[in-house]
Design a protein around this motif. Structure first.
Motif, PDB file in Angstrom:
ATOM      1  N   THR A  68      55.638 -72.151 -94.081  1.00  0.00           N
ATOM      2  CA  THR A  68      55.412 -71.163 -93.034  1.00  0.00           C
ATOM      3  C   THR A  68      55.043 -71.889 -91.754  1.00  0.00           C
ATOM      4  OG1 THR A  68      54.228 -69.121 -92.459  1.00  0.00           O
ATOM      5  CG2 THR A  68      52.959 -70.881 -93.520  1.00  0.00           C
ATOM      6  N   VAL A  69      55.044 -71.184 -90.664  1.00  0.00           N
ATOM      7  CA  VAL A  69      54.599 -71.772 -89.408  1.00  0.00           C
ATOM      8  C   VAL A  69      53.079 -71.671 -89.373  1.00  0.00           C
ATOM      9  CG1 VAL A  69      54.631 -71.598 -86.898  1.00  0.00           C
ATOM     10  CG2 VAL A  69      56.723 -71.171 -88.209  1.00  0.00           C
ATOM     11  N   THR A  70      52.412 -72.799 -89.353  1.00  0.00           N
ATOM     12  CA  THR A  70      50.955 -72.798 -89.331  1.00  0.00           C
ATOM     13  C   THR A  70      50.441 -72.762 -87.898  1.00  0.00           C
ATOM     14  OG1 THR A  70      50.765 -75.212 -89.270  1.00  0.00           O
ATOM     15  CG2 THR A  70      50.930 -74.170 -91.449  1.00  0.00           C
ATOM     16  N   SER A  71      49.212 -72.284 -87.738  1.00  0.00           N
ATOM     17  CA  SER A  71      48.606 -72.278 -86.401  1.00  0.00           C
ATOM     18  C   SER A  71      48.472 -73.698 -85.870  1.00  0.00           C
ATOM     19  CB  SER A  71      47.237 -71.603 -86.450  1.00  0.00           C
ATOM     20  OG  SER A  71      47.360 -70.238 -86.805  1.00  0.00           O
ATOM     21  N   ALA A  72      48.070 -74.618 -86.762  1.00  0.00           N
ATOM     22  CA  ALA A  72      47.929 -76.015 -86.348  1.00  0.00           C
ATOM     23  C   ALA A  72      49.272 -76.590 -85.926  1.00  0.00           C
ATOM     24  CB  ALA A  72      47.328 -76.844 -87.479  1.00  0.00           C
TER      25      ALA A  72
ATOM     26  N   LEU B 146      51.226 -62.377 -86.257  1.00  0.00           N
ATOM     27  CA  LEU B 146      51.035 -63.675 -85.611  1.00  0.00           C
ATOM     28  C   LEU B 146      49.657 -63.751 -84.967  1.00  0.00           C
ATOM     29  CD1 LEU B 146      51.994 -66.419 -84.575  1.00  0.00           C
ATOM     30  CD2 LEU B 146      53.116 -65.223 -82.670  1.00  0.00           C
ATOM     31  N   VAL B 147      49.259 -62.713 -84.247  1.00  0.00           N
ATOM     32  CA  VAL B 147      47.948 -62.714 -83.596  1.00  0.00           C
ATOM     33  C   VAL B 147      46.830 -62.744 -84.631  1.00  0.00           C
ATOM     34  CG1 VAL B 147      46.381 -61.384 -82.135  1.00  0.00           C
ATOM     35  CG2 VAL B 147      48.789 -61.600 -81.514  1.00  0.00           C
TER      36      VAL B 147
ATOM     37  N   VAL C 124      60.023 -68.151 -80.057  1.00  0.00           N
ATOM     38  CA  VAL C 124      59.964 -67.133 -81.099  1.00  0.00           C
ATOM     39  C   VAL C 124      59.544 -67.779 -82.411  1.00  0.00           C
ATOM     40  CG1 VAL C 124      61.200 -65.262 -82.229  1.00  0.00           C
ATOM     41  CG2 VAL C 124      61.872 -65.979 -79.933  1.00  0.00           C
ATOM     42  N   VAL C 125      58.498 -67.235 -83.014  1.00  0.00           N
ATOM     43  CA  VAL C 125      57.971 -67.781 -84.262  1.00  0.00           C
ATOM     44  C   VAL C 125      58.596 -67.041 -85.441  1.00  0.00           C
ATOM     45  CG1 VAL C 125      55.895 -68.201 -85.638  1.00  0.00           C
ATOM     46  CG2 VAL C 125      55.808 -68.405 -83.135  1.00  0.00           C
ATOM     47  N   SER C 126      59.298 -67.763 -86.295  1.00  0.00           N
ATOM     48  CA  SER C 126      59.942 -67.177 -87.471  1.00  0.00           C
ATOM     49  C   SER C 126      60.023 -68.228 -88.564  1.00  0.00           C
ATOM     50  CB  SER C 126      61.346 -66.673 -87.130  1.00  0.00           C
ATOM     51  OG  SER C 126      61.993 -66.181 -88.301  1.00  0.00           O
ATOM     52  N   ALA C 127      59.214 -68.073 -89.600  1.00  0.00           N
ATOM     53  CA  ALA C 127      59.163 -69.066 -90.673  1.00  0.00           C
ATOM     54  C   ALA C 127      60.510 -69.235 -91.365  1.00  0.00           C
ATOM     55  CB  ALA C 127      58.099 -68.680 -91.697  1.00  0.00           C
TER      56      ALA C 127
END
Length: 270
Positions: free
Chosen positions: A181-185, A207-208, A130-133
């Motif tokens: 934040t959560v980066t794509s990289a 997110l997408v 789960v992505v959550s900054a």
């Protein structure tokens, strides 16, 4: 199981023709598509880096939810492929907002599915990441209480340390993949470090949209549900930045209820 060709002479059905089917469509023929053949259609390529597959269901007019949930768009064919895609993945990635809206729990698999995964070199059950900054996840949610494996929380250095501690105490594997934040990289690096090459992302739109804008999406599996929804439902991807990623259709499947399932793969540069 019998799958019939219907509506399109190059499409394959996921269920037999239904007496309720009506209209001017023409059935051109029938053919059989076994589970193994369907699995081959959705097989991941043999790669050594994370291959990022997006899976979404949308109405004909582009809505991705009905009354805040995608459940109202589901069809038997979509549910069948949804389950198959999870069985083929190393990890299921989802944004925290979607996890809350859809009341996510862990991935459920049958004993037979677990055996197939192990035979194919996968873990018995894929974890949900789960992505959550800000680590805004409830440690009492189904992600923790209804799962065979602990969830992974992908967050940032800016997350509240109290929340992080509570999630860790609840059993989460907390991973930092960015500063504010959560980066794509950062997300892709984390996936690579864990050896997750078969990645399934189930949304949400923010997110997408970020992944598309950052040009890290390899594939889109899109189900078009035979519904018109209207209203102000969100679209599949939302971002402050646009991108142009050329995609090519890998296959088109059609069910007798009007469900269309497509798989789109990015066109290699050059």
């Amino acid at each position: 199981m019998i799958f019939s060709v219907y509506l399109l002479d190059n499409a394959t059905h996921l269920t037999p023709a239904s007496p309720a089917t009506s209209g001017n469509a023409t059935e051109y023929g029938r053919g059989e598509l076994t589970r193994d053949e369907l699995t081959r259609l959705y097989a991941y390529p043999d790669v050594t880096r994370p291959w990022l597959r997006i899976n979404f269901v949308a109405s004909i007019d582009g809505a991705i939810a009905v009354d805040g949930s995608s459940g109202g768009l589901g069809t038997p064919a979509d549910k069948s492929v949804f389950g198959l895609l999870r069985q083929l993945a190393d990890v299921v990635v989802v944004g925290a907002g979607t996890a809350r809206a859809e009341n996510y729990g862990g991935v459920r698999t049958s004993a037979a599915a677990r055996d197939r995964r192990v035979t194919g070199g996968l873990a018995p059950v894929p974890p949900v990441a789960v992505v959550s900054a800000r680590a805004m996840i409830d440690p009492d949610s189904r992600l923790f209480t209804d799962t065979a494996v602990p969830p992974i929380v992908v967050t940032s250095d800016d997350a509240d340390p109290v929340r992080v501690r509570r999630l860790t105490e609840a059993g989460a594997d907390v991973v930092v993949a960015g500063e504010r934040t959560v980066t794509s990289a950062g997300l892709v690096d984390f996936l690579a470090e864990r050896g997750f090459t078969r990645v399934l992302c189930e949304g949400g739109p923010g997110l997408v949209g970020q992944l598309i804008a950052d040009d890290v999406v390899d594939e889109l599996c899109l189900t078009t549900s035979p519904l018109l929804v209207g209203g102000g439902a969100a679209r599949l991807a939302v971002s402050d930045h646009t991108a142009r990623i050329s995609m090519a259709p890998a296959h088109v499947l059609a069910d007798t209820d009007g469900t269309i399932l497509t798989r789109w793969v990015r066109v290699a540069a050059g």
